[in-house]
Design a protein around this motif. Structure first.
Motif, mmCIF file in Angstrom:
data_model
loop_
_atom_site.group_PDB
_atom_site.id
_atom_site.type_symbol
_atom_site.label_atom_id
_atom_site.label_comp_id
_atom_site.label_asym_id
_atom_site.label_seq_id
_atom_site.Cartn_x
_atom_site.Cartn_y
_atom_site.Cartn_z
ATOM 1 N N VAL A 1 -7.908 -7.289 -2.820
ATOM 2 C CA VAL A 1 -6.811 -6.816 -1.629
ATOM 3 C C VAL A 1 -5.292 -7.285 -2.192
ATOM 4 C CG1 VAL A 1 -5.997 -7.123 0.661
ATOM 5 C CG2 VAL A 1 -8.497 -7.106 0.087
ATOM 6 N N PRO A 2 -4.552 -6.386 -2.297
ATOM 7 C CA PRO A 2 -3.142 -6.694 -2.794
ATOM 8 C C PRO A 2 -2.546 -7.990 -1.721
ATOM 9 C CG PRO A 2 -3.061 -4.572 -2.441
ATOM 10 C CD PRO A 2 -4.478 -4.942 -1.783
ATOM 11 N N GLN A 3 -1.842 -8.937 -2.660
ATOM 12 C CA GLN A 3 -1.299 -9.963 -2.063
ATOM 13 C C GLN A 3 0.066 -9.778 -1.424
ATOM 14 O OE1 GLN A 3 0.003 -13.188 -4.722
ATOM 15 N NE2 GLN A 3 -0.254 -14.848 -3.149
ATOM 16 N N PRO A 4 0.399 -10.247 -0.215
ATOM 17 C CA PRO A 4 1.827 -9.534 0.171
ATOM 18 C C PRO A 4 2.829 -10.053 -0.611
ATOM 19 C CG PRO A 4 0.365 -10.867 1.981
ATOM 20 C CD PRO A 4 -0.427 -11.157 0.569
ATOM 21 N N PHE B 1 0.876 -1.144 0.033
ATOM 22 C CA PHE B 1 0.043 0.026 -0.036
ATOM 23 C C PHE B 1 0.872 1.310 0.002
ATOM 24 C CE2 PHE B 1 -2.598 -3.482 1.935
ATOM 25 C CZ PHE B 1 -3.866 -3.289 1.222
ATOM 26 N N SER B 2 1.590 1.722 -1.072
ATOM 27 C CA SER B 2 2.582 2.386 -0.959
ATOM 28 C C SER B 2 1.990 3.794 -0.853
ATOM 29 C CB SER B 2 3.307 2.369 -2.556
ATOM 30 O OG SER B 2 2.460 2.556 -3.619
ATOM 31 N N SER B 3 0.894 4.308 -1.216
ATOM 32 C CA SER B 3 0.070 5.509 -1.113
ATOM 33 C C SER B 3 -0.057 5.820 0.418
ATOM 34 C CB SER B 3 -1.041 5.553 -1.947
ATOM 35 O OG SER B 3 -2.041 4.787 -1.306
ATOM 36 N N LEU B 4 0.108 4.874 1.383
ATOM 37 C CA LEU B 4 -0.436 5.053 2.713
ATOM 38 C C LEU B 4 1.150 5.120 3.568
ATOM 39 C CD1 LEU B 4 -2.918 2.173 3.092
ATOM 40 C CD2 LEU B 4 -3.434 4.574 2.317
ATOM 41 N N SER B 5 1.081 6.037 4.679
ATOM 42 C CA SER B 5 1.879 6.047 5.710
ATOM 43 C C SER B 5 1.409 6.405 6.825
ATOM 44 C CB SER B 5 3.089 7.120 5.006
ATOM 45 O OG SER B 5 2.522 8.263 4.930
ATOM 46 N N TRP B 6 2.058 6.477 8.046
ATOM 47 C CA TRP B 6 1.486 6.959 9.248
ATOM 48 C C TRP B 6 2.679 7.796 9.964
ATOM 49 C CZ3 TRP B 6 -2.934 7.275 11.433
ATOM 50 C CH2 TRP B 6 -3.385 7.699 12.641
ATOM 51 N N LEU B 7 2.700 8.769 10.328
ATOM 52 C CA LEU B 7 3.811 9.518 11.085
ATOM 53 C C LEU B 7 3.532 9.430 12.584
ATOM 54 C CD1 LEU B 7 4.248 12.733 8.854
ATOM 55 C CD2 LEU B 7 5.914 10.812 8.975
ATOM 56 N N ASP B 8 4.763 9.172 13.454
ATOM 57 C CA ASP B 8 4.422 9.457 14.799
ATOM 58 C C ASP B 8 5.649 9.421 15.594
ATOM 59 O OD1 ASP B 8 2.937 8.833 17.342
ATOM 60 O OD2 ASP B 8 1.653 7.966 16.082
ATOM 61 N N ASP B 9 5.646 9.814 16.823
ATOM 62 C CA ASP B 9 6.895 10.059 17.583
ATOM 63 C C ASP B 9 7.699 8.865 17.837
ATOM 64 O OD1 ASP B 9 6.430 12.649 17.708
ATOM 65 O OD2 ASP B 9 5.189 12.682 19.385
ATOM 66 N N SER B 10 7.268 7.803 17.799
ATOM 67 C CA SER B 10 7.842 6.320 18.293
ATOM 68 C C SER B 10 7.827 5.520 17.023
ATOM 69 C CB SER B 10 7.715 5.861 19.546
ATOM 70 O OG SER B 10 6.323 5.209 19.443
ATOM 71 N N LYS C 1 -3.484 0.323 11.678
ATOM 72 C CA LYS C 1 -4.759 0.411 11.679
ATOM 73 C C LYS C 1 -5.114 1.040 10.323
ATOM 74 C CE LYS C 1 -4.873 1.545 16.442
ATOM 75 N NZ LYS C 1 -4.806 2.713 17.478
ATOM 76 N N VAL C 2 -4.235 1.834 9.488
ATOM 77 C CA VAL C 2 -4.761 2.474 8.297
ATOM 78 C C VAL C 2 -4.839 1.104 7.333
ATOM 79 C CG1 VAL C 2 -3.804 4.097 6.604
ATOM 80 C CG2 VAL C 2 -3.636 4.533 8.936
ATOM 81 N N VAL C 3 -3.798 0.361 7.259
ATOM 82 C CA VAL C 3 -3.772 -0.785 6.173
ATOM 83 C C VAL C 3 -5.138 -1.563 6.573
ATOM 84 C CG1 VAL C 3 -2.596 -2.993 5.504
ATOM 85 C CG2 VAL C 3 -1.552 -0.611 5.905
ATOM 86 N N ASP C 4 -5.291 -1.796 7.766
ATOM 87 C CA ASP C 4 -6.771 -2.780 8.127
ATOM 88 C C ASP C 4 -7.943 -1.919 7.518
ATOM 89 O OD1 ASP C 4 -5.189 -4.673 9.452
ATOM 90 O OD2 ASP C 4 -5.640 -3.938 11.350
ATOM 91 N N GLU C 5 -8.115 -0.656 7.735
ATOM 92 C CA GLU C 5 -9.308 0.048 7.279
ATOM 93 C C GLU C 5 -9.337 -0.090 5.774
ATOM 94 O OE1 GLU C 5 -8.683 3.967 8.954
ATOM 95 O OE2 GLU C 5 -9.098 3.339 10.958
ATOM 96 N N ALA C 6 -8.137 0.325 4.852
ATOM 97 C CA ALA C 6 -7.853 0.045 3.557
ATOM 98 C C ALA C 6 -8.455 -1.235 3.116
ATOM 99 C CB ALA C 6 -6.601 0.507 3.175
ATOM 100 N N ILE C 7 -8.151 -2.099 3.738
ATOM 101 C CA ILE C 7 -8.525 -3.612 3.182
ATOM 102 C C ILE C 7 -10.149 -3.598 3.497
ATOM 103 C CG2 ILE C 7 -8.310 -5.952 3.875
ATOM 104 C CD1 ILE C 7 -5.401 -5.554 4.627
ATOM 105 N N ASP C 8 -10.590 -3.157 4.627
ATOM 106 C CA ASP C 8 -11.806 -3.176 4.979
ATOM 107 C C ASP C 8 -12.684 -2.373 3.861
ATOM 108 O OD1 ASP C 8 -11.705 -4.627 6.970
ATOM 109 O OD2 ASP C 8 -11.976 -3.027 8.456
ATOM 110 N N ILE C 9 -12.060 -1.253 3.283
ATOM 111 C CA ILE C 9 -12.962 -0.636 2.303
ATOM 112 C C ILE C 9 -12.637 -1.424 0.893
ATOM 113 C CG2 ILE C 9 -12.727 1.315 0.923
ATOM 114 C CD1 ILE C 9 -11.633 2.898 3.464
ATOM 115 N N LEU C 10 -11.569 -1.915 0.588
ATOM 116 C CA LEU C 10 -11.542 -2.643 -0.825
ATOM 117 C C LEU C 10 -12.315 -3.779 -0.699
ATOM 118 C CD1 LEU C 10 -7.487 -2.859 -1.118
ATOM 119 C CD2 LEU C 10 -9.151 -1.621 -2.531
ATOM 120 N N ARG C 11 -12.471 -4.700 0.337
ATOM 121 C CA ARG C 11 -13.438 -5.798 0.482
ATOM 122 C C ARG C 11 -14.874 -5.265 0.311
ATOM 123 N NH1 ARG C 11 -10.003 -9.109 4.823
ATOM 124 N NH2 ARG C 11 -8.566 -9.973 3.603
ATOM 125 N N ALA C 12 -15.325 -4.120 0.981
ATOM 126 C CA ALA C 12 -16.626 -3.719 0.859
ATOM 127 C C ALA C 12 -16.965 -3.406 -0.546
ATOM 128 C CB ALA C 12 -16.736 -2.777 1.684
#
Length: 99
Positions: free
Chosen positions: A52-55, A17-26, A36-47
């Motif tokens: 869903v892209p194969q690993p 999922f090269s278009s997704l990223s998450w910034l955080d302090d740690s 979490k973002v990838v899980d949400e993206a997978i749910d949207i794709l399935r819906a």
């Protein structure tokens, strides 16, 4: 996982999922965030009935690929293979494994 000096935060990413990223302090927080973002993206794709892209780790690779190189490089490598008494493919494979 990488650190972004520009953002002064860790960046969580996923190759599939090269278009997704998450910034955080740690690193852990960035990893949890991107998961979490990838899980949400997978749910949207399935819906939406989309695939869903194969690993990458689960994909089949034939071990074959074509690469174009300058003729002079091809000649030099062919000579090197002959000098080492090995096949051209073996020489290239060894060089790629060492890279």
């Amino acid at each position: 996982m990488a650190y972004s000096p520009e953002d002064e935060q860790f960046v969580g990413t996923v190759l599939e999922f090269s278009s997704l990223s998450w910034l955080d302090d740690s690193p852990v927080a960035a990893l949890n965030g991107i998961q979490k973002v990838v899980d949400e993206a997978i749910d949207i794709l399935r819906a939406d009935g989309q695939e869903v892209p194969q690993p990458f780790s689960a994909r089949h690779y034939s071990g074959k690929f074509t690469v174009r190189i300058p003729p002079a490089t091809h000649r030099r490598l062919a000579i090197e293979a002959q000098e080492q008494h090995i096949s051209f493919n073996r020489l290239i494979s060894e060089k790629l494994n060492a890279a």
